[in-house]
Design an enzyme around this catalytic site. Structure first.
Site, PDB file in Angstrom:
ATOM      1  N   CYS A  87       1.142  -1.154  -0.067  1.00  0.00           N
ATOM      2  CA  CYS A  87       0.319   0.041  -0.428  1.00  0.00           C
ATOM      3  C   CYS A  87       0.501   0.779  -0.093  1.00  0.00           C
ATOM      4  O   CYS A  87       1.857   1.183   0.445  1.00  0.00           O
ATOM      5  CB  CYS A  87      -1.181  -0.186   0.841  1.00  0.00           C
ATOM      6  SG  CYS A  87      -0.058   0.638   2.919  1.00  0.00           S
ATOM      7  N   GLU A  88       0.785   2.296  -0.132  1.00  0.00           N
ATOM      8  CA  GLU A  88       1.060   3.740  -1.080  1.00  0.00           C
ATOM      9  C   GLU A  88       0.869   4.347   0.823  1.00  0.00           C
ATOM     10  O   GLU A  88       1.752   5.216   0.470  1.00  0.00           O
ATOM     11  CB  GLU A  88       0.709   4.229  -1.558  1.00  0.00           C
ATOM     12  CG  GLU A  88      -0.838   4.886  -1.847  1.00  0.00           C
ATOM     13  CD  GLU A  88      -1.448   5.095  -3.253  1.00  0.00           C
ATOM     14  OE1 GLU A  88      -2.013   6.887  -3.069  1.00  0.00           O
ATOM     15  OE2 GLU A  88      -0.676   5.283  -4.455  1.00  0.00           O
ATOM     16  N   HIS A  89       0.353   4.286   1.321  1.00  0.00           N
ATOM     17  CA  HIS A  89       0.362   4.412   2.475  1.00  0.00           C
ATOM     18  C   HIS A  89       1.357   4.550   3.612  1.00  0.00           C
ATOM     19  O   HIS A  89       1.830   5.361   4.350  1.00  0.00           O
ATOM     20  CB  HIS A  89      -1.131   5.428   3.332  1.00  0.00           C
ATOM     21  CG  HIS A  89      -2.227   5.028   1.974  1.00  0.00           C
ATOM     22  ND1 HIS A  89      -3.121   4.930   1.455  1.00  0.00           N
ATOM     23  CD2 HIS A  89      -1.985   6.268   1.192  1.00  0.00           C
ATOM     24  CE1 HIS A  89      -4.311   5.735   0.547  1.00  0.00           C
ATOM     25  NE2 HIS A  89      -3.503   6.503   0.532  1.00  0.00           N
ATOM     26  N   HIS A  90       1.134   3.080   3.492  1.00  0.00           N
ATOM     27  CA  HIS A  90       2.040   2.534   4.981  1.00  0.00           C
ATOM     28  C   HIS A  90       3.017   1.794   3.584  1.00  0.00           C
ATOM     29  O   HIS A  90       3.822   1.610   5.235  1.00  0.00           O
ATOM     30  CB  HIS A  90       1.212   1.780   6.020  1.00  0.00           C
ATOM     31  CG  HIS A  90       0.067   2.631   6.209  1.00  0.00           C
ATOM     32  ND1 HIS A  90      -1.264   2.409   5.970  1.00  0.00           N
ATOM     33  CD2 HIS A  90       0.172   3.737   7.170  1.00  0.00           C
ATOM     34  CE1 HIS A  90      -1.837   3.158   6.217  1.00  0.00           C
ATOM     35  NE2 HIS A  90      -0.692   3.539   7.505  1.00  0.00           N
ATOM     36  N   GLN A 128      -5.697   0.166  -3.584  1.00  0.00           N
ATOM     37  CA  GLN A 128      -6.265  -1.522  -4.594  1.00  0.00           C
ATOM     38  C   GLN A 128      -7.485  -0.781  -5.392  1.00  0.00           C
ATOM     39  O   GLN A 128      -7.220  -1.135  -6.564  1.00  0.00           O
ATOM     40  CB  GLN A 128      -7.240  -2.439  -3.119  1.00  0.00           C
ATOM     41  CG  GLN A 128      -8.058  -3.594  -4.022  1.00  0.00           C
ATOM     42  CD  GLN A 128      -8.792  -4.545  -2.980  1.00  0.00           C
ATOM     43  OE1 GLN A 128      -7.796  -4.315  -1.654  1.00  0.00           O
ATOM     44  NE2 GLN A 128      -9.466  -5.174  -3.030  1.00  0.00           N
ATOM     45  N   HIS A 156      -5.579  -6.646   3.997  1.00  0.00           N
ATOM     46  CA  HIS A 156      -4.338  -5.308   3.529  1.00  0.00           C
ATOM     47  C   HIS A 156      -3.575  -5.515   5.434  1.00  0.00           C
ATOM     48  O   HIS A 156      -4.631  -5.541   5.699  1.00  0.00           O
ATOM     49  CB  HIS A 156      -4.746  -3.472   3.691  1.00  0.00           C
ATOM     50  CG  HIS A 156      -6.053  -3.851   2.048  1.00  0.00           C
ATOM     51  ND1 HIS A 156      -4.804  -3.164   1.234  1.00  0.00           N
ATOM     52  CD2 HIS A 156      -6.007  -4.294   1.539  1.00  0.00           C
ATOM     53  CE1 HIS A 156      -6.154  -2.783   0.455  1.00  0.00           C
ATOM     54  NE2 HIS A 156      -6.487  -3.591   0.048  1.00  0.00           N
ATOM     55  N   CYS A 158      -1.899  -3.464   6.085  1.00  0.00           N
ATOM     56  CA  CYS A 158      -1.835  -1.916   7.081  1.00  0.00           C
ATOM     57  C   CYS A 158      -3.143  -2.025   7.668  1.00  0.00           C
ATOM     58  O   CYS A 158      -3.232  -1.227   8.669  1.00  0.00           O
ATOM     59  CB  CYS A 158      -1.050  -0.560   6.169  1.00  0.00           C
ATOM     60  SG  CYS A 158      -2.902  -1.240   5.323  1.00  0.00           S
TER      61      CYS A 158
END
Length: 200
Positions: A87-90, A128, A156, A158
């Site tokens: 994931c690009e956030h975490h 996603q 996920h 995260c």
């Protein structure tokens, strides 16, 4: 998705190694400790593998098509394509499977090429939702079929390992183009084909 070319110089690699060392220090450990001395190299090498999708162009895998299909014009479905992403956030893992279908318009593509497209997009920093749309978009743009359907099911890390910490929760996303978007009965056929045999 626009890609930034990966810098391959020795200086760039050393900066990446030092970044890992700094993260180890930041979380409270010593990068010079015996068990961690080689960790920066392992992490950098692993990142090269995790994110090799930035080095590949998915369009190239779809350009060789076959027109001798005996008049076949029904759904072509490749289901349960396993993938790993981040994931690009975490930058935490996403583990799931993709189902990709299209309605051919006089030409088909090798099934392994569809799976490779999934891998290329998965091996990038992702959400996603974006992953689902990217797969559908490139198949539609390159093959120009009568329609494309994509469903992605994933867990996920995260969400499983931090924050709310709900292990086993699955996220579903879908994208439809052309006949799949315009005719709900085609969406039903797609979902029915995915679920066929799932309860056995």
């Amino acid at each position: 998705m626009a890609n930034t070319p990966r810098e391959r110089t020795a200086e760039a690699r050393e900066r990446a190694l030092e970044a890992v060392r700094e993260l180890i220090r930041w979380v409270g450990d010593d990068p010079k400790r015996e068990g961690l001395r080689d960790t920066p190299r392992r992490v950098v090498d692993a990142f090269l593998e995790y994110f090799q999708g930035y080095d590949e162009c998915p369009e190239t895998y779809l350009q060789r098509t076959f027109e001798q299909v005996g008049g076949y014009d029904e759904i072509v479905l490749l289901k349960d394509i396993p993938f790993h992403s981040h994931c690009e956030h975490h930058m935490a893992p996403i583990i799931g499977k993709a189902h990709v279908a299209y309605l051919p318009d006089r030409k088909v593509v090798g099934l392994s090429k569809i799976a490779r497209v999934v891998d290329i997009f998965a091996q990038r920093l992702q959400t996603q939702e974006a992953l689902t749309a990217q797969i559908a978009g490139v198949v539609q743009d390159v093959l120009n079929p009568r329609g494309v359907a994509v469903m992605v099911e994933a867990e996920h890390m995260c969400m499983a390992m931090r924050g709310i910490r709900k292990q086993g929760s699955t996220t579903l996303t879908s994208t439809f183009t052309g006949a799949f978007r315009d005719h709900p009965e085609e969406q039903v056929r797609f979902i029915t084909m995915i679920r066929a045999g799932a309860d056995r």
